[in-house]
Design an enzyme around this catalytic site. Sequence first.
Site, PDB file in Angstrom:
ATOM      1  N   GLU A  23       0.833  -1.204   0.000  1.00 17.81           N
ATOM      2  CA  GLU A  23       0.000   0.000   0.000  1.00 17.81           C
ATOM      3  C   GLU A  23       0.868   1.254   0.000  1.00 17.81           C
ATOM      4  O   GLU A  23       0.662   2.177  -0.786  1.00 17.81           O
ATOM      5  CB  GLU A  23      -0.906  -0.012   1.230  1.00 17.81           C
ATOM      6  CG  GLU A  23      -1.764   1.235   1.382  1.00 17.81           C
ATOM      7  CD  GLU A  23      -2.543   1.246   2.687  1.00 17.81           C
ATOM      8  OE1 GLU A  23      -3.447   2.086   2.819  1.00 17.81           O
ATOM      9  OE2 GLU A  23      -2.245   0.420   3.580  1.00 17.81           O
ATOM     10  N   HIS A  24       1.824   1.318   0.922  1.00 12.93           N
ATOM     11  CA  HIS A  24       2.751   2.447   1.007  1.00 12.93           C
ATOM     12  C   HIS A  24       4.171   1.951   0.765  1.00 12.93           C
ATOM     13  O   HIS A  24       4.577   0.954   1.359  1.00 12.93           O
ATOM     14  CB  HIS A  24       2.723   3.102   2.388  1.00 12.93           C
ATOM     15  CG  HIS A  24       1.361   3.498   2.858  1.00 12.93           C
ATOM     16  ND1 HIS A  24       0.650   2.755   3.787  1.00 12.93           N
ATOM     17  CD2 HIS A  24       0.576   4.551   2.539  1.00 12.93           C
ATOM     18  CE1 HIS A  24      -0.502   3.344   4.020  1.00 12.93           C
ATOM     19  NE2 HIS A  24      -0.583   4.434   3.270  1.00 12.93           N
TER      20      HIS A  24
END
Length: 427
Positions: free
Chosen positions: A316-317
């Site tokens: 996600e990040h």
Amino acid sequence: MKKLKSVSPEMVVADREKVRATVTEILQRIRTEGLSALQDYSNRFDKWQPLSFRMTTEEINACIARVPEQALADIRFAQEQITNFAQAQKASLQDLEIETRPGVILGHQNIPVSSAACYVPGGKYPLVASAHMGVVTARVAGVARIVAITPPFQGKPNDAVVAAMKLAGADEIYCMGGAHALAAMAFGVEGIEPVDMIVGPGNAYVAEAKRQLFGTVGIDLVAGPTETLVIADDSCDAELIAIDLLGQAEHGVDSPAIFITDSTLLGEQVIAEIERQLQTLSTAAIARPAWENHGEVIVCDSPEEMAQVSDAYASEHVQVMTRNPAFFRHRLKNYGALFEGKETNVCYGDKVIGTNHTLPTSRAARFTGGLWVGKFIKTVTFQRLTEDASWQIGEYCARLCALEGFAGHQRQADIRVERYKPKIKAA
């Protein structure tokens, strides 16, 4: 490549079948029983029995009045940053009209959905920032009816969350949460009109509800536990890396935190530094099990291998703190959001910098990005032909329809050829 720390084989894994079955039952009851089922689930899960789930103007204003001025100013600042970036994104979406051959005009238009519900989680933390990410983005996209929903926090609507929803531009605010709230938004119940789209993060039950409701309504994506992945070399110090990993691990006990490096020494230092920081971190009760059960430290042989491993995780990040972070920006393909350099971090993106924090998890970054104005906008096509173009295209179309055996389709084309093709006069 070697792993200095791997995922624990005893890590707790959510009982997906139990979640799926529970959500299926909730959705069915809301669909068939409506408001009474919504009230039942609200009382059962949140101990919340309001006279109306929709907040009145007076209730909203009372919430705003209780929020300190500095907090309101900070909310406005964050919303300004998110608005600015969303407006720039929307400006990049251009309508199109082109003549592809003489008399054949094709194009597309960008049309916002008519209504959307923006979910703001509020279980462990009142996620004020999620109000900006959903409501502000929908407003910039041009959504006509924006509904904001959030569960009660510690037995009542959270003042700061409600204030953020209102300041962001929500037309309706409801204090309710969980799968039952999403079902009410999708199907409509007494006093609540259904919406066309539901967006926003949430727990496993919210994510599963979105998965099952897709088709009845549109969704942004199915978001699971928060994930973070840090890429760093020995130009970065262990203290900075450790807090950037723990700062995301505190989201939940099932939040993965992955560190990729080309330095064994730095990997060992980060493991030790995380243990040191956990001694004083106030959210260690959440961050520690997340790190112990879902944290990994991976040592690669080269920057190229670091990029390959990162893309395999499709986190996600992804945060890059190396001597040459641009190297990774030009090579990485799978991530929800990229944070380039020591000066930025995931927290900035989560709360205030202007990009959206509703992002793909569970390796979905391989095929989708996160929430942005484009998620609220339908790109629809149109076409227009002259008579001369119609018969010319019609001849091709009729033959192709015959090839497939579609007689009615073929006749649609043939009749236009008959009407519009110039007749050749006999000598």
